[in-house]
Design a protein around this motif. Structure first.
Motif, PDB file in Angstrom:
ATOM      1  N   GLY A   1       0.797  -1.269  -0.043  1.00  0.00           N
ATOM      2  CA  GLY A   1       0.086   0.109   0.003  1.00  0.00           C
ATOM      3  C   GLY A   1       0.836   1.312   0.031  1.00  0.00           C
ATOM      4  O   GLY A   1       0.296   2.432   0.252  1.00  0.00           O
ATOM      5  N   MET A   2       2.231   1.232  -0.399  1.00  0.00           N
ATOM      6  CA  MET A   2       3.041   2.329  -0.383  1.00  0.00           C
ATOM      7  C   MET A   2       3.208   2.687  -1.990  1.00  0.00           C
ATOM      8  O   MET A   2       3.894   2.080  -2.698  1.00  0.00           O
ATOM      9  CB  MET A   2       4.346   2.126   0.270  1.00  0.00           C
ATOM     10  CG  MET A   2       4.056   1.759   1.953  1.00  0.00           C
ATOM     11  SD  MET A   2       5.441   1.358   2.842  1.00  0.00           S
ATOM     12  CE  MET A   2       4.922   1.307   4.609  1.00  0.00           C
ATOM     13  N   ARG A   3       2.602   3.591  -2.340  1.00  0.00           N
ATOM     14  CA  ARG A   3       2.761   3.782  -3.524  1.00  0.00           C
ATOM     15  C   ARG A   3       3.304   5.542  -3.893  1.00  0.00           C
ATOM     16  O   ARG A   3       2.789   6.102  -5.031  1.00  0.00           O
ATOM     17  CB  ARG A   3       1.203   4.024  -4.254  1.00  0.00           C
ATOM     18  CG  ARG A   3       0.620   2.535  -4.016  1.00  0.00           C
ATOM     19  CD  ARG A   3      -0.593   2.283  -4.856  1.00  0.00           C
ATOM     20  NE  ARG A   3      -1.156   0.704  -4.656  1.00  0.00           N
ATOM     21  CZ  ARG A   3      -1.853   0.271  -5.751  1.00  0.00           C
ATOM     22  NH1 ARG A   3      -2.194   1.064  -6.653  1.00  0.00           N
ATOM     23  NH2 ARG A   3      -2.103  -0.988  -5.703  1.00  0.00           N
ATOM     24  N   ARG A   4       3.950   5.800  -3.272  1.00  0.00           N
ATOM     25  CA  ARG A   4       4.956   7.070  -3.583  1.00  0.00           C
ATOM     26  C   ARG A   4       6.459   6.343  -3.295  1.00  0.00           C
ATOM     27  O   ARG A   4       6.886   6.408  -2.446  1.00  0.00           O
ATOM     28  CB  ARG A   4       4.722   8.161  -2.714  1.00  0.00           C
ATOM     29  CG  ARG A   4       3.426   8.753  -2.727  1.00  0.00           C
ATOM     30  CD  ARG A   4       2.964  10.058  -2.172  1.00  0.00           C
ATOM     31  NE  ARG A   4       3.405  10.244  -0.858  1.00  0.00           N
ATOM     32  CZ  ARG A   4       3.563  11.237  -0.158  1.00  0.00           C
ATOM     33  NH1 ARG A   4       3.531  12.352  -0.766  1.00  0.00           N
ATOM     34  NH2 ARG A   4       4.001  11.457   1.146  1.00  0.00           N
ATOM     35  N   ILE A   5       7.031   6.324  -4.640  1.00  0.00           N
ATOM     36  CA  ILE A   5       8.271   5.439  -4.528  1.00  0.00           C
ATOM     37  C   ILE A   5       8.892   6.368  -5.554  1.00  0.00           C
ATOM     38  O   ILE A   5       8.911   6.535  -6.540  1.00  0.00           O
ATOM     39  CB  ILE A   5       7.812   3.991  -5.347  1.00  0.00           C
ATOM     40  CG1 ILE A   5       6.941   3.310  -4.407  1.00  0.00           C
ATOM     41  CG2 ILE A   5       9.333   3.361  -5.328  1.00  0.00           C
ATOM     42  CD1 ILE A   5       6.372   2.193  -5.275  1.00  0.00           C
ATOM     43  N   ALA A   6      10.585   6.204  -4.949  1.00  0.00           N
ATOM     44  CA  ALA A   6      11.581   6.968  -5.855  1.00  0.00           C
ATOM     45  C   ALA A   6      12.570   5.909  -6.037  1.00  0.00           C
ATOM     46  O   ALA A   6      13.101   5.398  -4.852  1.00  0.00           O
ATOM     47  CB  ALA A   6      12.003   8.268  -5.021  1.00  0.00           C
ATOM     48  N   VAL A   7      13.226   5.750  -7.034  1.00  0.00           N
ATOM     49  CA  VAL A   7      14.024   4.899  -7.430  1.00  0.00           C
ATOM     50  C   VAL A   7      15.635   5.605  -7.543  1.00  0.00           C
ATOM     51  O   VAL A   7      15.340   6.388  -8.751  1.00  0.00           O
ATOM     52  CB  VAL A   7      13.964   4.131  -8.615  1.00  0.00           C
ATOM     53  CG1 VAL A   7      14.986   3.029  -8.885  1.00  0.00           C
ATOM     54  CG2 VAL A   7      12.471   3.291  -8.383  1.00  0.00           C
ATOM     55  N   LEU A   8      16.351   5.554  -6.864  1.00  0.00           N
ATOM     56  CA  LEU A   8      17.765   6.364  -7.078  1.00  0.00           C
ATOM     57  C   LEU A   8      18.542   5.567  -7.986  1.00  0.00           C
ATOM     58  O   LEU A   8      19.000   4.478  -7.466  1.00  0.00           O
ATOM     59  CB  LEU A   8      18.262   6.667  -5.550  1.00  0.00           C
ATOM     60  CG  LEU A   8      17.653   7.839  -4.933  1.00  0.00           C
ATOM     61  CD1 LEU A   8      16.235   7.986  -4.705  1.00  0.00           C
ATOM     62  CD2 LEU A   8      18.356   8.113  -3.556  1.00  0.00           C
TER      63      LEU A   8
END
Length: 418
Positions: free
Chosen positions: A55-62
């Motif tokens: 349910g975690m839908r704010r995701i940053a891929v570095l």
């Protein structure tokens, strides 16, 4: 704050910029999180899927090292979230935003993106590695973090004490407060009441956002720091802040056939990578990829079903105890206890055994491959034998001390030029 709201107020940051040099030539042209695994996935699909399923839908891929294939994969396979609901998966490449340097460590990678973090109004930040294979419900860890009132929570997995010198080990009290941290200790601390196991950090952290930002700024100004979460920040918090250990067994998505064996693998070496793939050829693998309630997602392309040709006495297209992906053709050959990724062709009279064959490879006739990892787009010449003569293998390809041979197209071309 209820748990659903907390999940929506959590920013998940996946650290996906590493080279993964211990995987040798597998990461010559791709970052470690972009390495294919399990027949159809890439390693980064596991933390991404865990986030979505939690349910975690704010995701940053570095990203940083050789990120093109990773960027392409995320853009093509993970663009289904709704921006009008404030959901996103964004690629945050290294941009030399601070002093003109690339990411210097895991903590520095997050620090260099503080401007973006500040603009997202998050309450919590979940830090994840992009190169581990596991299934975990991060919302359970978040709930425990909130209820404990911790500044930071560290996900930990139990490891045999005799193997603990390979990990960062947490020393906890009976309330799971972390009271000491040791990196690869020679005499590792054990869990209270259980002298046979130690608690190893998984490189998964939940921070209160304000707490994280303050300490990242402080760490950035410390010239003696290597700017790494595990080496610098986590040890600094011990005894100064409220830092809790979260047991992975509480939030892992368990395989019903192995209820007491939480599955987590760091596939950072060639042997570990080979073994993780081989696990999936077992009758009942510890990692359940058939669980519809916790699916592992990936980029999908239109491919035909796998095909098996010929049924003559010495020319039977067959696969035994193996994983054969879409687009593969096993033509008059035998595949045994192996994984064929998408669009692999194995031609007549060849035998592939205990091997991992990455996408778009073509194995010519009369080849024998044993305990081999074949990189993408390889063309194995007719009559090639690998895995039976250690000296010959080491002279032509890369062979490690565990007897796993890695083959790339560049190695084959160099061999053909001789």
């Amino acid at each position: 704050m209820d748990l659903n709201t907390a999940c929506m107020k959590t920013l998940s940051i996946i650290l996906a910029g590493g080279r993964g040099s211990r995987l040798k030539q597998l990461t010559d042209n791709r970052s470690k999180p972009a390495v294919p695994i399990a027949g159809k996935y890439k390693i980064i699909d596991f933390p991404l899927s865990n986030c979505i399923n939690s349910g975690m839908r704010r995701i940053a891929v570095l990203t940083q090292y050789r990120s093109h294939t990773l960027n392409q994969h995320v853009q093509r396979g993970w663009n289904f979230l709704r921006s009008d609901f404030n959901e996103f998966i964004e690629l945050w490449p290294a941009q030399q935003l601070t002093d003109g340097s690339w990411y210097q460590g895991t903590a520095d990678a997050v620090y260099q993106n503080l401007t973006m973090i500040d603009g997202l109004d998050s309450e919590y930040v979940l830090i994840l590695a992009g190169d581990h294979v596991y299934k975990q419900d991060y919302s359970i860890m978040l709930k425990e973090h909130m209820e404990s009132g911790a500044d930071v929570s560290v996900a930990c997995i139990e490891v045999p004490v005799q193997e603990a010198d390979q990990f960062g080990i947490m020393h906890v009290d009976e309330g799971d407060n972390i009271i000491a941290f040791e990196e690869k200790p020679s005499a590792p601390p054990t869990m209270p009441g259980n002298p046979n196991v130690s608690l190893a950090s998984m490189g998964i952290y939940i921070f209160n956002t304000k707490f994280l930002c303050e300490h990242l700024k402080s760490d950035a100004s410390d010239t003696a720091s290597s700017h790494d979460f595990g080496k610098d920040l986590i040890p600094l918090f011990v005894g100064r802040s409220k830092i809790k250990a979260h047991h992975f067994s509480k939030s892992c998505i368990a395989n019903e056939s192995f209820p007491n064996k939480p599955y987590w693998r760091d596939v950072g070496t060639l042997t570990a990578y080979w073994e993780s793939n081989m696990d999936l050829t077992k009758l009942v693998p510890e990692l359940d990829l058939y669980d519809e309630e916790w699916p592992i997602r990936t980029a999908h392309y239109q491919r035909p079903a796998a095909k098996f040709n010929y049924n003559y006495e010495e020319r039977i297209g067959t696969a035994l105890n193996s994983v054969v992906s879409a687009g593969c053709i096993v033509s008059g050959s035998t595949v045994e206890q192996s994984i064929l990724f998408n669009n692999v062709r194995v031609n007549s009279y060849s035998h592939v055994n205990k091997s991992v064959v990455l996408p778009r490879c073509d194995i010519a006739r009369n080849c024998r491959l044993t305990r081999v990892v074949v990189d993408s787009d390889c063309r194995i010449p007719e009559g090639t034998v690998i895995g039976e003569d250690p000296i010959a293998d080491a002279s032509r390809f890369y062979r490690n001390s565990d007897g796993i041979t890695l083959v790339t197209q560049a190695m084959i071309e160099a061999l053909l030029e001789k």
